[in-house]
Design a protein around this motif. Structure first.
Motif, PDB file in Angstrom:
ATOM      1  N   ASP A 215       1.017  -1.215  -0.112  1.00 28.02           N
ATOM      2  CA  ASP A 215      -0.065   0.054   0.011  1.00 28.02           C
ATOM      3  C   ASP A 215       0.999   1.170  -0.037  1.00 28.02           C
ATOM      4  N   ASP A 237      -3.919  -5.229  -6.934  1.00 27.89           N
ATOM      5  CA  ASP A 237      -5.183  -5.160  -6.353  1.00 27.89           C
ATOM      6  C   ASP A 237      -5.739  -3.616  -6.121  1.00 27.89           C
ATOM      7  N   CYS A 238      -5.000  -2.723  -6.692  1.00 27.12           N
ATOM      8  CA  CYS A 238      -5.282  -1.384  -6.655  1.00 27.12           C
ATOM      9  C   CYS A 238      -4.968  -0.731  -8.079  1.00 27.12           C
ATOM     10  N   GLN A 239      -5.910   0.011  -8.656  1.00 21.20           N
ATOM     11  CA  GLN A 239      -5.713   0.226 -10.050  1.00 21.20           C
ATOM     12  C   GLN A 239      -4.714   1.628 -10.011  1.00 21.20           C
ATOM     13  N   ILE A 258      -7.172  -7.133 -11.949  1.00 19.48           N
ATOM     14  CA  ILE A 258      -7.321  -5.997 -10.955  1.00 19.48           C
ATOM     15  C   ILE A 258      -8.177  -6.667  -9.509  1.00 19.48           C
ATOM     16  N   ASP A 260      -9.411  -7.433  -5.416  1.00 18.79           N
ATOM     17  CA  ASP A 260     -10.409  -6.456  -4.740  1.00 18.79           C
ATOM     18  C   ASP A 260     -10.023  -5.143  -4.410  1.00 18.79           C
ATOM     19  N   ASP A 261     -10.376  -4.135  -5.063  1.00 21.58           N
ATOM     20  CA  ASP A 261     -10.166  -2.908  -5.262  1.00 21.58           C
ATOM     21  C   ASP A 261     -11.645  -2.087  -4.732  1.00 21.58           C
ATOM     22  N   TYR A 262     -11.670  -1.921  -3.434  1.00 25.30           N
ATOM     23  CA  TYR A 262     -12.916  -1.512  -2.853  1.00 25.30           C
ATOM     24  C   TYR A 262     -13.371   0.048  -3.277  1.00 25.30           C
ATOM     25  N   MET A 264     -12.341   1.832  -6.072  1.00 25.34           N
ATOM     26  CA  MET A 264     -12.160   1.886  -7.554  1.00 25.34           C
ATOM     27  C   MET A 264     -13.650   2.450  -8.139  1.00 25.34           C
ATOM     28  N   ALA A 287     -15.470  -5.043  -6.686  1.00 23.43           N
ATOM     29  CA  ALA A 287     -15.248  -3.674  -6.988  1.00 23.43           C
ATOM     30  C   ALA A 287     -16.720  -2.998  -6.498  1.00 23.43           C
TER      31      ALA A 287
END
Length: 307
Positions: A215, A237-239, A258, A260-262, A264, A287
């Protein structure tokens, strides 16, 4: 030719092993020191002519093991056949062999997993042999940064895995990555203090790249060289990582995943369009905030799979 010693919680010592042994597994045993290679059985007068046949060595969950610089790994000149070495879940292990692993001239696979208090080796030169093809570093204390810098000139290296390596803040420069002519697969996961991908873009042979749960990776203010590789598969996991070099410069990616990018809300249209000629698969995990697909989706002329 094969010796497996497992779940012997009172066993504290093993006798010297014969040179005929090809596979040795030691797991859940209370050894403080690894056994040595017995030289008497060979009939050789001088240790340099001894040929150990050991090719596979697996050491796991030996909670009393504190040293690798005693026992058979200090007899590296005898280990002519060793190709695979795995050291896992030895939580009290402090010391690697004095010379690292660089004299294991036929070693192709090295795993150091969950040995969290390993100390840096006071040695000059690389810790790793030039023969290495697969390297898995999965937290191993103070030696993590030294191992990463030891990648230089490992022209046989094909796969690199960094998992939960909290002591690594930055990946190496082009002086290291530029020498890895065959590196094909890189996986970086849960390296929570990693802030820079360094000169990863200099690895022209890279085809598979995963970056997950890292992160702190951020935009670099240093000038970056152009990205050299053409990815078969990119897994993130993060755009937001798509705007960090060298990922930002990608032009020929075939598969994008991609996770689990909550957070996005939309897919990265600009990045997708610059990869439109090659991109044939897009897979999006959970997403919940996603509101729209790109308005220019029709321009992704090579797209075959959307999930």
């Amino acid at each position: 030719s094969t010796l497996r010693v497992r779940w012997c919680p009172n066993l504290k010592e093993l006798p010297a092993i014969p040179c005929t042994l090809e596979l040795l597994m030691i797991k859940h045993v209370q050894l403080a020191v690894l056994p040595r290679i017995h030289q008497r059985y060979t009939g050789a007068r001088d240790s340099q002519s001894v040929k150990s046949q050991l090719s596979f060595l697996h050491i796991e969950s030996c909670s009393h093991l504190t040293f690798l610089n005693k026992g058979l790994l200090e007899q590296q000149e005898l280990l002519h056949s060793l190709t695979t070495l795995s050291v896992r879940y030895c939580e009290r292990l402090h010391h690697l062999p004095t010379r690292g692993f660089r004299e294991l001239h036929h070693l192709t696979t090295l795993e150091i997993v969950a040995c969290p208090i390993l100390r840096d080796v006071k040695t000059t030169g690389s810790l790793l042999p030039a023969s290495l093809k697969n390297l898995d570093v999965n937290p191993c204390g103070d030696i993590e940064a030294s191992i990463i810098m030891s990648l230089q000139n490992l022209t046989a290296l094909r796969r690199l895995t960094l998992f939960n390596c909290c002591n690594i803040e930055e990946l190496p420069s082009v002086d290291v990555f530029g020498t890895l002519n065959n590196l094909n697969d890189v996986s970086i996961c849960r390296c929570k203090n990693l802030i820079s991908l360094g000169a990863l873009g200099a690895v022209a042979s890279l085809r598979m790249l995963s970056i997950l749960c890292c992160d702190k990776i951020s935009f670099s203010h240093k000038p970056q060289d152009a990205c050299c590789f053409k990815l078969q598969k990119l897994r993130i996991d993060c755009q937001a990582l798509l705007w960090v070099e060298p990922l930002r410069s990608l032009r020929h990616t075939k598969e994008l995943q991609i996770g689990d990018d909550y957070a996005m809300e939309s897919l990265p249209e600009e990045w997708l369009l610059q990869n439109a000629a090659s991109l044939h698969s897009i897979e999006i995990g959970v997403a919940e905030a996603l509101r729209s697909l790109p308005s220019e989706m029709k321009k992704l002329g090579s797209l075959q799979n959307l999930h």
